[in-house]
Write a protein that holds these residues in place. Structure first.
Motif, short mmCIF file in Angstrom:
data_model
loop_
_atom_site.label_atom_id
_atom_site.label_comp_id
_atom_site.label_asym_id
_atom_site.label_seq_id
_atom_site.Cartn_x
_atom_site.Cartn_y
_atom_site.Cartn_z
N GLU A 95 130.45 -6.20 41.08
CA GLU A 95 129.12 -6.27 41.66
C GLU A 95 128.45 -4.90 41.55
O GLU A 95 129.04 -3.88 41.90
CB GLU A 95 129.19 -6.72 43.12
CG GLU A 95 129.63 -8.17 43.27
CD GLU A 95 129.56 -8.65 44.70
OE1 GLU A 95 129.51 -7.79 45.62
OE2 GLU A 95 129.54 -9.88 44.90
N GLU A 141 124.92 -2.66 42.50
CA GLU A 141 123.77 -2.59 43.40
C GLU A 141 122.60 -1.95 42.67
O GLU A 141 122.75 -0.91 42.02
CB GLU A 141 124.11 -1.76 44.64
CG GLU A 141 125.24 -2.32 45.48
CD GLU A 141 124.86 -3.63 46.16
OE1 GLU A 141 123.67 -3.79 46.50
OE2 GLU A 141 125.77 -4.47 46.35
N GLY A 174 118.22 -2.59 46.01
CA GLY A 174 118.34 -3.49 47.14
C GLY A 174 118.91 -4.86 46.84
O GLY A 174 119.02 -5.71 47.74
N ARG A 175 119.28 -5.11 45.60
CA ARG A 175 119.89 -6.40 45.24
C ARG A 175 121.28 -6.16 44.66
O ARG A 175 121.55 -5.11 44.08
CB ARG A 175 119.04 -7.17 44.24
CG ARG A 175 117.69 -7.61 44.78
CD ARG A 175 117.08 -8.70 43.91
NE ARG A 175 115.72 -9.00 44.33
CZ ARG A 175 115.40 -9.85 45.32
NH1 ARG A 175 116.38 -10.47 45.98
NH2 ARG A 175 114.14 -10.08 45.63
N THR A 176 122.12 -7.15 44.83
CA THR A 176 123.46 -7.12 44.27
C THR A 176 123.52 -8.08 43.08
O THR A 176 123.16 -9.25 43.22
CB THR A 176 124.51 -7.53 45.31
OG1 THR A 176 124.43 -6.64 46.42
CG2 THR A 176 125.91 -7.47 44.70
N VAL A 177 123.95 -7.57 41.94
CA VAL A 177 124.06 -8.39 40.74
C VAL A 177 125.52 -8.49 40.35
O VAL A 177 126.22 -7.47 40.23
CB VAL A 177 123.24 -7.79 39.57
CG1 VAL A 177 123.39 -8.64 38.31
CG2 VAL A 177 121.76 -7.69 39.96
N ARG A 178 125.98 -9.70 40.16
CA ARG A 178 127.38 -9.95 39.80
C ARG A 178 127.53 -9.91 38.29
O ARG A 178 126.77 -10.55 37.55
CB ARG A 178 127.81 -11.31 40.34
CG ARG A 178 129.26 -11.69 40.08
CD ARG A 178 129.55 -13.02 40.76
NE ARG A 178 130.96 -13.41 40.59
CZ ARG A 178 131.40 -14.13 39.57
NH1 ARG A 178 130.56 -14.51 38.60
NH2 ARG A 178 132.67 -14.44 39.49
N PRO A 208 117.15 -16.85 39.23
CA PRO A 208 116.99 -16.48 40.65
C PRO A 208 115.58 -16.79 41.14
O PRO A 208 114.60 -16.66 40.39
CB PRO A 208 117.26 -14.97 40.66
CG PRO A 208 118.09 -14.72 39.44
CD PRO A 208 117.59 -15.70 38.41
N TRP A 217 113.77 -15.11 42.95
CA TRP A 217 112.94 -13.91 42.99
C TRP A 217 112.47 -13.47 41.61
O TRP A 217 111.74 -12.49 41.49
CB TRP A 217 113.68 -12.76 43.66
CG TRP A 217 115.09 -12.55 43.18
CD1 TRP A 217 116.23 -13.02 43.76
CD2 TRP A 217 115.50 -11.82 42.01
NE1 TRP A 217 117.34 -12.63 43.03
CE2 TRP A 217 116.92 -11.89 41.96
CE3 TRP A 217 114.83 -11.12 41.01
CZ2 TRP A 217 117.66 -11.29 40.94
CZ3 TRP A 217 115.56 -10.51 40.00
CH2 TRP A 217 116.95 -10.60 39.98
N GLU A 254 111.39 -6.69 38.72
CA GLU A 254 112.19 -5.73 39.47
C GLU A 254 113.48 -5.43 38.71
O GLU A 254 113.89 -6.20 37.84
CB GLU A 254 112.47 -6.24 40.88
CG GLU A 254 113.12 -7.60 40.96
CD GLU A 254 113.34 -8.02 42.41
OE1 GLU A 254 114.30 -7.49 43.02
OE2 GLU A 254 112.56 -8.83 42.93
N ALA A 294 116.64 -5.63 39.19
CA ALA A 294 117.77 -6.56 39.18
C ALA A 294 117.64 -7.59 38.07
O ALA A 294 118.65 -8.11 37.58
CB ALA A 294 117.88 -7.27 40.53
N TRP A 336 120.65 -8.90 35.70
CA TRP A 336 120.93 -10.35 35.70
C TRP A 336 120.96 -10.88 34.27
O TRP A 336 121.85 -11.64 33.90
CB TRP A 336 119.87 -11.07 36.51
CG TRP A 336 119.98 -12.57 36.47
CD1 TRP A 336 120.80 -13.35 37.25
CD2 TRP A 336 119.30 -13.44 35.59
NE1 TRP A 336 120.66 -14.67 36.91
CE2 TRP A 336 119.73 -14.76 35.88
CE3 TRP A 336 118.35 -13.25 34.59
CZ2 TRP A 336 119.26 -15.87 35.20
CZ3 TRP A 336 117.87 -14.37 33.90
CH2 TRP A 336 118.33 -15.66 34.21
#
Length: 348
Positions: free
Chosen positions: A6, A8, A11-15, A78, A80, A101, A103, A107
């Motif tokens: 994961e 960061e 402010g978002r967590t991406v796997r 997602p 978002w 953004e 992330a 992604w």
């Protein structure tokens, strides 16, 4: 194979799944290396993608495997990550992702996207480009050094028409120059401006530049690919990785370093420290929006004085009014025809 990682970002967590999968076997770079590269340059990548319908060039098994272009937003997008509806030359449409953004970049990288191909429009107005993109494509017998020479002449030509360009490597042998413009003109009009500039460069550097669409007519010259401004044609974004074995990057340059640059020097390992030192060299593009009036007047003069009208479109486009024959010249001579004919063999 290692479990997921994961990351960061803003402010978002991406796997990132299967982080140790090899993506660039020649150099041993993994999927995690790719994700960490994009994390290091994410502000530069996002600037080039922000609010733009973006096609993902995906390599699920790395550069040694198959790849495909993901034009439609995939399932699992997602909530978002917004989309925009774009229309293809055929009249069909698709909803493409529009990163807004950081992330979004990671992604997409987790899906095996190595290269981002944004449209030259924003999601608020997908019919009017806000970038004029000039693709300088060295043909066999020429290389990046030749493309750089042409780019400098292009810089002078743009200045004569009140325009300013931002250069970058293609990640291969070529060079790209971007000109931010007001979103006032249609794809057809912006493509016409690109044709006018290509013809002007060809006239100034006849031994080095060609605007010929047919490969058999180009020779050992740098092709100014005006059809990169046709609808549904895109160029690898700034800071995008390419599928070349060394993991090269389409890298923004300063005009002062263009002539001495070697595209092979800009890769997954070298670009992050360069970005950390210099920042995004295209960052100030968004503060400009030029007009194409002067270049379109040049196109008018070329047509009136030299009889130079439209040029062939890519084969997947419908026949356009005033477009010349799409019959490959050697075929036309053999058959004795000059009609519009069918699609050409690979013309890109």
């Amino acid at each position: 194979m290692a479990g997921a990682v994961e990351l960061e970002v803003a402010g978002r967590t991406v796997r990132v799944s299967h982080p140790d999968k090899t993506y660039y076997p020649e150099r041993g770079f993994t999927k995690l290396d790719v994700a960490q590269y994009y994390l290091a340059v994410v502000d530069g990548v996002l600037r080039g993608l922000r609010d733009r319908p973006t096609t993902m060039q995906r390599f699920p098994d790395g550069v040694a495997g198959e790849f495909f272009y993901q034009k439609r937003a995939p399932k699992g997008l997602p909530e978002w990550l917004p989309t925009a509806r774009i229309t293809f030359p055929s009249g069909r449409f698709a909803d493409e992702m529009c990163p807004t953004e950081p992330a979004a970049v990671l992604w997409a990288a987790n899906l095996g996207c190595l290269t981002f191909h944004p449209w030259p429009v924003r999601r608020g107005d997908t019919e009017h480009p806000d970038e004029l993109r000039i693709d300088l494509d060295p043909q066999p017998g020429t290389d990046f050094v030749d493309a750089a020479r042409v780019a400098h002449e292009l810089r002078a030509l743009l200045a004569e028409h009140g325009l300013r360009g931002w250069p970058k490597t293609s990640g291969g042998r070529g060079a790209h120059v971007y000109v931010p413009i007001r979103p006032h003109w249609t794809f057809t009009e912006v493509r016409r401006a690109a044709i006018a500039l290509a013809r002007a460069l060809e006239r100034r550097m006849p031994g080095l530049v060609t605007s010929a669409w047919w490969k058999e007519e180009r020779g050992a010259k740098v092709f100014v690919d005006y059809n990169q401004m046709a609808r549904d044609r895109t160029i690898a974004s700034a800071y995008s990785l390419r599928s070349r074995p060394r993991a090269t990057v389409s890298t923004p340059l300063r005009w002062s370093e263009l002539s001495e640059a070697d595209p092979e020097d800009f890769d997954l390992r070298t670009v992050p420290p360069r970005f950390a030192e210099l920042g995004d060299l295209h960052a100030d593009m968004d503060g400009h929006a030029f007009g194409l009036e002067s270049v379109l007047e040049l196109a008018d003069r070329q047509e009136k004085d030299g009889g130079l009208g439209d040029m062939p479109y890519p084969p997947d486009h419908p026949k356009m009014p005033g477009e010349p024959s799409r019959v490959q010249p050697s075929r036309a001579r053999k058959s004795g025809t000059t009609g519009s004919g069918g699609p050409p063999e690979g013309a890109g």
